[in-house]
Design an enzyme around this catalytic site. Structure first.
Site, PDB file in Angstrom:
ATOM      1  N   CYS A   1      34.577  39.287  38.497  1.00 16.49           N
ATOM      2  CA  CYS A   1      35.244  38.694  39.745  1.00 16.49           C
ATOM      3  C   CYS A   1      36.494  37.964  39.506  1.00 16.49           C
ATOM      4  O   CYS A   1      36.217  36.506  39.298  1.00 16.49           O
ATOM      5  CB  CYS A   1      33.859  38.050  40.689  1.00 16.49           C
TER       6      CYS A   1
ATOM      7  N   CYS B   1      36.515  35.029  42.175  1.00 12.33           N
ATOM      8  CA  CYS B   1      35.678  34.083  41.855  1.00 12.33           C
ATOM      9  C   CYS B   1      36.055  33.153  40.646  1.00 12.33           C
ATOM     10  O   CYS B   1      36.073  31.696  40.878  1.00 12.33           O
ATOM     11  CB  CYS B   1      34.198  34.460  41.467  1.00 12.33           C
ATOM     12  N   ASP B   2      36.340  33.900  39.454  1.00 13.14           N
ATOM     13  CA  ASP B   2      36.515  33.013  38.167  1.00 13.14           C
ATOM     14  C   ASP B   2      38.044  32.857  37.796  1.00 13.14           C
ATOM     15  O   ASP B   2      38.218  32.173  36.681  1.00 13.14           O
ATOM     16  CB  ASP B   2      35.673  33.770  37.174  1.00 13.14           C
TER      17      ASP B   2
END
Ligand SMILES: Cc1cc2nc3c(=O)[nH]c(=O)nc-3n(C[C@H](O)[C@H](O)[C@H](O)COP(=O)(O)OP(=O)(O)OC[C@H]3O[C@@H](n4cnc5c(N)ncnc54)[C@H](O)[C@@H]3O)c2cc1C
Length: 330
Positions: free
Chosen positions: A132, A135-136
């Protein structure tokens, strides 16, 4: 007979349950494993609003569950094995053999990221390998990263990461991208992005963290070690939609076709969260879907008076004392 059954206890299902319970509906949520879904397996969530320093995934999942249960949601930890969705009364079959009947069903079974199957992919998960970018990506600010894939998600991820990271290597097994033309043009003209065509990742290597990925050209069979701190696998998500195959309209990836109002192709059936066809699969979009689905269910069931059984819908023999129903069902 319930007002609504929610299948899946990830963020979408729990938020649908919270909104359904708070609106006075008699709601039950069916969860196969544990509350929180994919969030329950995420170490740190840093982009969910309200938590400046991030929050552990399991902790966020627990808070969501507590809030929904506190509002009156019932949760049963069982798997849903079969659905009968066509009639006025929806029937939800569980592993125990129990059948739950309801006027509406919210499907929130989520999805999971498709894996490459490369050596070290699991070992370096959360230590450099991620599924992701949204997300990261921020964790790899100013660092060298790779994206593996060739569709829209991979192209979007590469462009997103190019804004944050020092360099992005896109590894794609074909010699052209499947992404939209506009994205491809942007990607190919971005000075921070290099594309390795006709290539696959055979393995991820490192000590404590990811250091190198070994990329093999499938035409020449030559392997090149590429030094990276982060590698983002973007080869698609697999929706948990097997139980609705042949029942609801799905797109080519297996996601349930439903618009922003979450209404699926059968009346009083809704798709919320990662299982729905949508451009961004995140916790915020999942909870938003959950709230919208619960509101749509309330509107479609058409309850005028809450908490006064029996609920009745069109086609059932009326009882003068029954709760009156309005809206699409009348
Ligand atoms: C590694 C990783 C890290 C991530 N990090 C972030 C992040 O930092 N920020 C962010 O916003 N997003 C993040 N995401 C994405 C986010 O977790 C998802 O978008 C979100 O969880 C989707 O919620 P959902 O409720 O739709 O589905 P899910 O979270 O997938 O939940 C679905 C639930 O349904 C249950 N279920 C499935 N089938 C059945 C059945 N037949 N019967 C009963 N229950 C069933 C499953 O057990 C599961 O609990 C991450 C995802 C991954 C994989």
């Amino acid at each position: 007979m319930r007002d609504v059954v929610i299948i899946g206890g990830g963020p979408a299902g729990l938020c649908a349950g919270l909104y359904a319970a708070r609106s006075g509906m008699d709601a039950v949520l069916i969860e196969a494993k544990f509350s929180g879904g994919q969030v329950g397996t995420t170490n740190l969530v840093e982009n969910y609003p309200g938590f400046e320093h991030g929050i552990g995934g399991p902790e966020l999942a627990m808070l969501m569950e507590q809030q929904a249960v506190g509002a009156g949601l019932s949760i049963e930890f069982e798997s849903c094995t079969k659905l009968e969705l066509e009639g006025d009364v929806k029937r939800v079959h569980l592993t125990s053999g129990e059948v739950v009947d309801a006027y509406a069903v919210i499907l929130a079974m989520g999805a999971y990221p498709r894996k490459l199957g490369a050596k070290g992919e699991e070992e370096f998960r959360a230590r450099g390998v991620s599924f992701c970018a949204t997300c990261d990506g921020f964790i790899f600010k100013g660092k060298r990263v790779a994206v593996i894939g060739g569709g829209n998600t991979a192209a979007e991820d590469a462009l997103y990461l190019a804004n944050i990271c020092e360099s992005v290597t896109l590894v794609h097994r074909r010699n052209s991208l499947r992404a939209e033309n506009a994205l491809v043009t942007k990607l190919l003209t971005n000075p921070r992005i290099t594309v390795m065509w006709d290539s696959v990742v055979d393995s991820f290597e490192g000590e404590a963290k990811l250091e190198t990925m070994n990329v093999r050209n499938i035409k020449t069979n030559e392997t090149t070690p590429v030094p990276v701190e982060g590698a983002f696998v973007a080869v698609g998500a697999v929706p948990n939609s097997d139980i609705v195959k042949g029942i609801l309209e799905l797109d080519e990836s297996g996601s349930i076709k439903a618009g922003e109002d979450t209404r699926a192709s059968i009346t009083r059936v809704y798709a919320a969260g990662d299982i729905r066809t949508k451009p961004l699969r995140q916790i915020v979009t999942a909870v938003a879907d959950g709230a919208v689905a619960a509101a749509a269910a309330l509107q479609d069931i058409g309850l005028r008076v809450h908490n006064e059984p029996p609920r009745q819908i069109c086609g059932f023999v009326g009882d003068p004392g029954a709760v009156q129903l309005v809206g699409n069902t009348v």
